[in-house]
Write a protein that holds these residues in place. Sequence first.
Motif, mmCIF file in Angstrom:
data_model
loop_
_atom_site.group_PDB
_atom_site.id
_atom_site.type_symbol
_atom_site.label_atom_id
_atom_site.label_comp_id
_atom_site.label_asym_id
_atom_site.label_seq_id
_atom_site.Cartn_x
_atom_site.Cartn_y
_atom_site.Cartn_z
ATOM 1 N N LEU A 63 124.620 28.216 -48.068
ATOM 2 C CA LEU A 63 123.323 28.574 -47.488
ATOM 3 C C LEU A 63 123.500 28.925 -46.011
ATOM 4 C CD1 LEU A 63 120.596 28.657 -48.815
ATOM 5 C CD2 LEU A 63 120.234 26.287 -48.187
ATOM 6 N N GLU A 64 124.368 28.180 -45.341
ATOM 7 C CA GLU A 64 124.585 28.454 -43.928
ATOM 8 C C GLU A 64 125.498 29.665 -43.702
ATOM 9 O OE1 GLU A 64 122.446 27.148 -41.777
ATOM 10 O OE2 GLU A 64 121.786 26.407 -43.724
ATOM 11 N N ILE A 65 126.302 29.995 -44.700
ATOM 12 C CA ILE A 65 127.057 31.259 -44.632
ATOM 13 C C ILE A 65 126.055 32.406 -44.585
ATOM 14 C CG2 ILE A 65 128.412 32.847 -46.060
ATOM 15 C CD1 ILE A 65 130.447 30.883 -46.258
ATOM 16 N N HIS A 93 123.036 32.254 -43.581
ATOM 17 C CA HIS A 93 122.319 32.257 -42.309
ATOM 18 C C HIS A 93 123.184 32.831 -41.192
ATOM 19 C CE1 HIS A 93 119.156 31.128 -39.561
ATOM 20 N NE2 HIS A 93 120.083 30.664 -38.734
ATOM 21 N N TYR A 144 128.153 24.565 -34.806
ATOM 22 C CA TYR A 144 127.055 25.303 -35.421
ATOM 23 C C TYR A 144 125.833 24.391 -35.420
ATOM 24 C CZ TYR A 144 124.633 27.866 -39.212
ATOM 25 O OH TYR A 144 123.733 28.559 -39.981
ATOM 26 N N TRP A 161 132.153 24.494 -41.452
ATOM 27 C CA TRP A 161 132.881 25.182 -42.531
ATOM 28 C C TRP A 161 134.262 24.597 -42.685
ATOM 29 C CZ3 TRP A 161 129.345 28.047 -39.635
ATOM 30 C CH2 TRP A 161 128.306 28.617 -40.386
ATOM 31 N N GLN A 198 119.060 24.450 -40.166
ATOM 32 C CA GLN A 198 120.498 24.764 -40.127
ATOM 33 C C GLN A 198 121.315 23.534 -39.717
ATOM 34 O OE1 GLN A 198 118.186 26.947 -38.835
ATOM 35 N NE2 GLN A 198 118.430 28.367 -40.563
ATOM 36 N N ASN A 237 121.302 21.149 -42.710
ATOM 37 C CA ASN A 237 122.113 21.704 -43.806
ATOM 38 C C ASN A 237 123.597 21.575 -43.531
ATOM 39 O OD1 ASN A 237 120.014 22.417 -45.441
ATOM 40 N ND2 ASN A 237 120.056 24.595 -44.931
ATOM 41 N N ALA A 238 123.998 21.932 -42.306
ATOM 42 C CA ALA A 238 125.421 21.895 -41.986
ATOM 43 C C ALA A 238 125.927 20.459 -42.051
ATOM 44 C CB ALA A 238 125.661 22.496 -40.613
#
Lengths: 155, 980
Positions: A80-82, A84, B249, B256, B301, B304-305
Amino acid sequence: MQFMLLFSRQGKLRLQKWYVPLCDKEKKKITRELVQTVLARKPKMCSFLEWRDLKIVYKRYASLYFCCAIEDQDNELITLEIIHRYVELLDKYFGSVCELDIIFNFEKAYFILDEFLLGGEAQETSKKNVLKAIEQADLLQENLDFQIRLLPAST
Amino acid sequence: MPAVSKGDGMRGLAVFISDIRNCKSKEAEIKRINKELANIRSKFKGDKALDGYSKKKYVCKLLFIFLLGHDIDFGHMEAVNLLSSNKYTEKQIGYLFISVLVNSNSELIRLINNAIKNDLSSRNPTFMCLALHCIANVGSREMAEAFAGEIPRILVAGDTMDSVKQSAALCLLRLYKTSPDLVLMGEWTSRVVHLLNDQHMGVVTAAISLITCLSQKNPDEFKTCVSLAVSRLSRIVSSASTDLQDYTYYFVPAPWLSCKLLRLLQCYPPPEDGAVKGRLVECLETILNKAQEPPKSKKVQHSNAKNAILFEAISLIIHYDSEPNLLVRACNQLGQFLQHRETNLRYLALESMCTLASSEFSHEAVKTHIETVINALKTERDVSVRQRAADLLYAMCDRSNAKQIVAEMLSYLETADYSIREEMVLKVAILAEKYAVDYSWYVDTILNLIRIAGDYVSEEVWYRVIQIVINRDDVQGYAAKTVFEALQAPACHENMVKVGGYILGEFGNLIAGDPRSSPLVQFNLLHSKFHLCSVPTRALLLSAYIKFINLFPETKSTIQEVLRSDSQIRNSDVELQQRAVEYLKLSSIASTDVLATVLEEMPPFPERESSILAKLKKKKGPGAVSVNELEEGKREGGELNGGGGERGGDNSTIAASNASTPSPSADLLGLRTGPQVSAAPPSAGSLLVDVFSEAGVNDDGFLRDLEPPTESSDSLLAEGPGDSDSAPPSAVSEDAAPPLPESNELLNKFVCKNNGVLFENQLLQIGIKSEYRQNLGRMYLFYGNKTSVQFVTFTTTVSCPGELQSQLNVQAKPVEPLIEGGAQVQQVINIECLGDFCEAPLLNIKFRYGGALQNLSLKLPVTINKFFQPTEMASHDFFQRWKQLSQPQQEAQKIFKASHAMDTEVIKAKLLGLGMALLENVDPNPENFVCAGVIQTKAQQVGSLLRLEPNAQAQMYRLTLRSSKDTVSKRLCELLAEQF
């Protein structure tokens, strides 16, 4: 990630990126099916769904749906953050991006995606670094545009 | 970057795109596109050479048209031309076109690869990246062949730019995924692993995907990555939110990379090194702790991250399944998410808890959330979340909560989405069976299931309830009473009628004492549903009726009347008509004793794993039903019918209902492993079969060539679908039958071995033992009668068709003409090899079983290699002889895919079985096998050499044979290619 699709609320495909080898017919079938499935979902529903043996992660930005297909062991939230981050990249590059930018500059949208994701995996997650790569390329391009625009004038 | 400049690069393109957008209809759009295509085509074909800019513009337009969904069949050449432009922008568009529209045209691939090669060696990082992106996007085998060797070098070279390294890593990953055999890391392995230590976070992010994929395939070679990954993770987890600058982020450091590190660790068991493990546990605890801290940002965000890392950490904890403390903490964390306002988190928590439920450490902790999960099942607005809740309930179910969970799932079924009903039904059925303490609850549950969601109750489910009722006599009375009550409903589902018919037919007597459910009441109740049912159900009901005649003689006249009515005995459906005719006849001619034997209560089914489970698994992976399974299903369908006769009347109920609706699930009733023909009680069997043949109708076609139990059914068999095109109906012909279709396969089984079972069907088993010396062989055949009835006029003939007569001398000793039931006779065959040969001798067997002639032919497994004498020789001699046999026709070669595991020991055993000498230390490549031997025939000796080169990565072999005689090389090559 197996593929990424961008499509409009009207179901028009705006960008498609496939990270697994599939024939055109299969790609079209998948696209049709998925666009239908995702568009049928209501706004407050969750962003993930099971589809065939894949997981679909999608999110809507204004009139555009961004939709990724990932494998069973892949992480939904990070995907999902990719999405974004890709939107942020487009936004930064085009300056408050809208669907039209992606339609008229589809090749740029592909170039940016290639700098960010390669082979379905995150290649460079730093916004600065991705944009730097694209800007360098643009610099080369603008020099060239300059030459070309000059040409008709001088003859 | 100002937005305006972006489209100006190609004004013509922008105009074209606007035109397309302004088209009011699909037709107008197609018209505009065709006009443009014609224009571009003429430009490309025109005399004037196009400048790079125009070429780029037109290629870009083609690309746009393609992306709109139209086919593009030209322009590839122009795109390839752009690749060699030294203007970046033209090159870039060329690469984009190639990436999106690869064409397998080999000439083009060569040109593309050339351009890529130039760019890779240009040392211009921007060009190198473009080339690498193209390889990664296309990922074809041709590209792997051309570049898989080069890219690892670029990846680890000290002077490669970071951005190029990133592209190289992921490019290699893509090639590895498509052509793993071509990507050999070998000497690069440790340098690639050490990229985890790279200073540049982007390089680590890219490289770790490659390392993870390689680790999954070769965990041992890459295991040093574990400690590196742990220390990298630890540095990230403990860093402040701003330390990593642009890799942070939304206040989360390198999400990631963190996820990928945690994912990599899931390829391995917990670290053995105590220090590494301690550090990792610390990381996991920190991640769990951070989840409790207040968020650093309100943005989704951020959460989520952060949670992406948390879920990945929980996956790792579940993967290790060894730290009770962490497991319970993970479970509590997920429990919090179950009530989170974010739908996404609730979804993921339900999903993740499913795996947690199967760990012994956390199963109990998961169970404490049962109320929340049930609530989710009831109130979630999104079907995919409800689905997850149902999955979790299924996973957390055990004996202690089964009743509650099953009840909740049942009540959910009433309103459940159609898309998930079938799966829900299966799950309820499985849980009800698995955790049934008292079987009356089980019966209630399944009947409820049929009531609520009858349409979604598959055959497997109702078959299963019948199996269980039949096997447990404590529940039979209850089952009869309950179905009887359920059938009272004015509209009940057909599946209920099926279960009701079956159970009352078997156990109706258990409730017949009550006047409210007297035999006639039961019958009338069933029969009131008859006309509303489909043919298979009606067939089943007819069988229930004949059972009634046995159970309750007082119903006989009523039922006979029903059977006699035109709507039954002249029914247009052949199956129904046949049943009515047969059952009527049976009820009128058979004595009470015979009737009682034929229609005896069903014997218990063999206990085995529920086939509903298999069905559920199948459902989970749509399209996962392999051809094998389907074939198995078919075969079992056959057995079912074949067995229909011996088991008693009831079996035919099922057999027939399956025959009417052939389905792969026909095995459900447990006959898969059930007794075969030989185990049949002969009296009941033959009687029923007689009944069948008297009716003159036999639609099954399953009783193929070899099992005609009576003379009268011969003609039916001859018409069986399997025989129609294989010439004379084998059962009536006195000529030898043509060899069985599978006889070549049977022959191949014996190339590398001399003993074993050559053939087996329901009647007969043929075993084989053989020995060979020089050009002579002796074979013992053992014929076993698997039935309880004797075989008479048993004769066998061995013949050598055509050329083989002059190549092989085969003499068979006569064999006993009578084989008693269960007995075995032996036959000796002497073989002399006169010259080299390719065909195999034929063995024809004829005998009578129950009056019917059996006739079958097989190939005798006598192959040329049986006459090999092994020859030991040294490396030098081997290669000298190899060179001597260098005429092209002396060599035969085959490259073929491995059809068995490529196990060295197995290969060796097979080569030894072949009869040649297996020569060690001869081939310079230790992976290869070489053999030598001499074939002994009466006429001559034929020296042969063999070389077998396995390629484990490609799962292929190359087999080469050289012999002094070309026919021998060829034949050996054919035979051997089937063995590995």
